[in-house]
Design a protein around this motif. Structure first.
Motif, PDB file in Angstrom:
ATOM      1  N   PHE A   1     -19.294  60.570  81.529  1.00 12.34           N
ATOM      2  CA  PHE A   1     -19.179  61.352  79.969  1.00 12.34           C
ATOM      3  C   PHE A   1     -20.530  61.339  79.469  1.00 12.34           C
ATOM      4  O   PHE A   1     -20.867  62.373  78.813  1.00 12.34           O
ATOM      5  N   GLN A   2     -21.574  60.276  79.541  1.00 11.47           N
ATOM      6  CA  GLN A   2     -22.662  60.315  78.827  1.00 11.47           C
ATOM      7  C   GLN A   2     -23.562  61.430  79.472  1.00 11.47           C
ATOM      8  O   GLN A   2     -24.268  61.888  78.879  1.00 11.47           O
ATOM      9  N   LYS A   3     -23.440  61.421  81.080  1.00  9.78           N
ATOM     10  CA  LYS A   3     -24.295  62.494  81.788  1.00  9.78           C
ATOM     11  C   LYS A   3     -23.529  63.927  81.202  1.00  9.78           C
ATOM     12  O   LYS A   3     -24.688  64.652  81.081  1.00  9.78           O
ATOM     13  N   ALA A   4     -22.316  63.935  81.082  1.00 11.96           N
ATOM     14  CA  ALA A   4     -21.765  65.441  80.581  1.00 11.96           C
ATOM     15  C   ALA A   4     -22.446  66.008  79.227  1.00 11.96           C
ATOM     16  O   ALA A   4     -22.623  67.120  78.918  1.00 11.96           O
ATOM     17  N   THR A   5     -22.685  64.861  78.399  1.00 16.00           N
ATOM     18  CA  THR A   5     -23.038  65.086  76.946  1.00 16.00           C
ATOM     19  C   THR A   5     -24.822  65.137  76.951  1.00 16.00           C
ATOM     20  O   THR A   5     -25.053  65.080  75.780  1.00 16.00           O
ATOM     21  N   GLY A   6     -25.373  64.624  78.101  1.00 17.25           N
ATOM     22  CA  GLY A   6     -26.710  64.698  77.843  1.00 17.25           C
ATOM     23  C   GLY A   6     -27.272  63.409  77.199  1.00 17.25           C
ATOM     24  O   GLY A   6     -28.540  63.364  76.896  1.00 17.25           O
ATOM     25  N   GLN A   7     -26.608  62.295  77.163  1.00 17.21           N
ATOM     26  CA  GLN A   7     -26.988  61.167  76.727  1.00 17.21           C
ATOM     27  C   GLN A   7     -27.259  59.755  77.652  1.00 17.21           C
ATOM     28  O   GLN A   7     -27.720  58.852  77.179  1.00 17.21           O
ATOM     29  N   LEU A   8     -27.063  60.438  78.790  1.00  9.05           N
ATOM     30  CA  LEU A   8     -27.409  59.220  79.950  1.00  9.05           C
ATOM     31  C   LEU A   8     -28.872  59.159  80.048  1.00  9.05           C
ATOM     32  O   LEU A   8     -29.870  60.025  80.266  1.00  9.05           O
ATOM     33  N   GLU A   9     -29.633  57.955  79.947  1.00 10.72           N
ATOM     34  CA  GLU A   9     -30.709  57.471  80.017  1.00 10.72           C
ATOM     35  C   GLU A   9     -31.336  57.034  81.318  1.00 10.72           C
ATOM     36  O   GLU A   9     -31.988  57.210  81.879  1.00 10.72           O
ATOM     37  N   ASN A  10     -30.631  55.964  81.894  1.00  8.02           N
ATOM     38  CA  ASN A  10     -30.556  55.297  83.177  1.00  8.02           C
ATOM     39  C   ASN A  10     -29.794  56.246  84.271  1.00  8.02           C
ATOM     40  O   ASN A  10     -28.714  55.688  84.774  1.00  8.02           O
ATOM     41  N   THR A  11     -30.143  57.374  84.952  1.00  5.18           N
ATOM     42  CA  THR A  11     -29.670  57.981  85.879  1.00  5.18           C
ATOM     43  C   THR A  11     -29.267  57.237  87.284  1.00  5.18           C
ATOM     44  O   THR A  11     -28.197  57.426  87.884  1.00  5.18           O
ATOM     45  N   ALA A  12     -29.948  56.088  87.359  1.00  2.52           N
ATOM     46  CA  ALA A  12     -30.049  55.210  88.713  1.00  2.52           C
ATOM     47  C   ALA A  12     -28.664  54.320  88.668  1.00  2.52           C
ATOM     48  O   ALA A  12     -28.086  54.083  89.610  1.00  2.52           O
ATOM     49  N   ARG A  13     -28.263  54.177  87.335  1.00  2.14           N
ATOM     50  CA  ARG A  13     -27.285  53.392  87.104  1.00  2.14           C
ATOM     51  C   ARG A  13     -25.808  53.851  87.679  1.00  2.14           C
ATOM     52  O   ARG A  13     -25.037  53.179  88.031  1.00  2.14           O
ATOM     53  N   VAL A  14     -25.694  55.267  87.761  1.00  2.00           N
ATOM     54  CA  VAL A  14     -24.381  55.749  88.399  1.00  2.00           C
ATOM     55  C   VAL A  14     -24.321  55.437  89.679  1.00  2.00           C
ATOM     56  O   VAL A  14     -23.277  55.279  90.093  1.00  2.00           O
ATOM     57  N   LYS A  15     -25.442  55.506  90.410  1.00  2.10           N
ATOM     58  CA  LYS A  15     -25.547  55.324  91.809  1.00  2.10           C
ATOM     59  C   LYS A  15     -25.192  53.733  92.159  1.00  2.10           C
ATOM     60  O   LYS A  15     -24.382  53.426  93.078  1.00  2.10           O
TER      61      LYS A  15
END
Length: 66
Positions: free
Chosen positions: A30-44
């Motif tokens: 949800f954060q990625k879709a809204t552009g609020q995701l800061e730590n992209t590595a956390r998804v992995k």
């Protein structure tokens, strides 16, 4: 999280951990879709942790403790 941390846990603890990780994964998407995701590595990391928990649950179901 390492796989060795999951070995001693019960099925209920693993199931609870899986639910928590799924909620976190949803929030990260949800954060990625809204552009609020800061730590992209956390998804992995979360995706791999979910796989580790599922593997531990499956090993318990089969009867292995690897």
């Amino acid at each position: 999280m390492k796989a060795t941390e999951l070995v001693g846990k019960t099925k209920d603890e693993l199931t609870t951990k899986l639910v928590d990780l799924k909620k976190e994964q949803f929030n990260l998407r949800f954060q990625k879709a809204t552009g609020q995701l800061e730590n992209t590595a956390r998804v992995k990391q979360v995706r791999r942790d979910i796989a580790r928990v599922r593997t531990a649950l499956r090993q318990q179901a089969v009867g292995k403790q690897a």
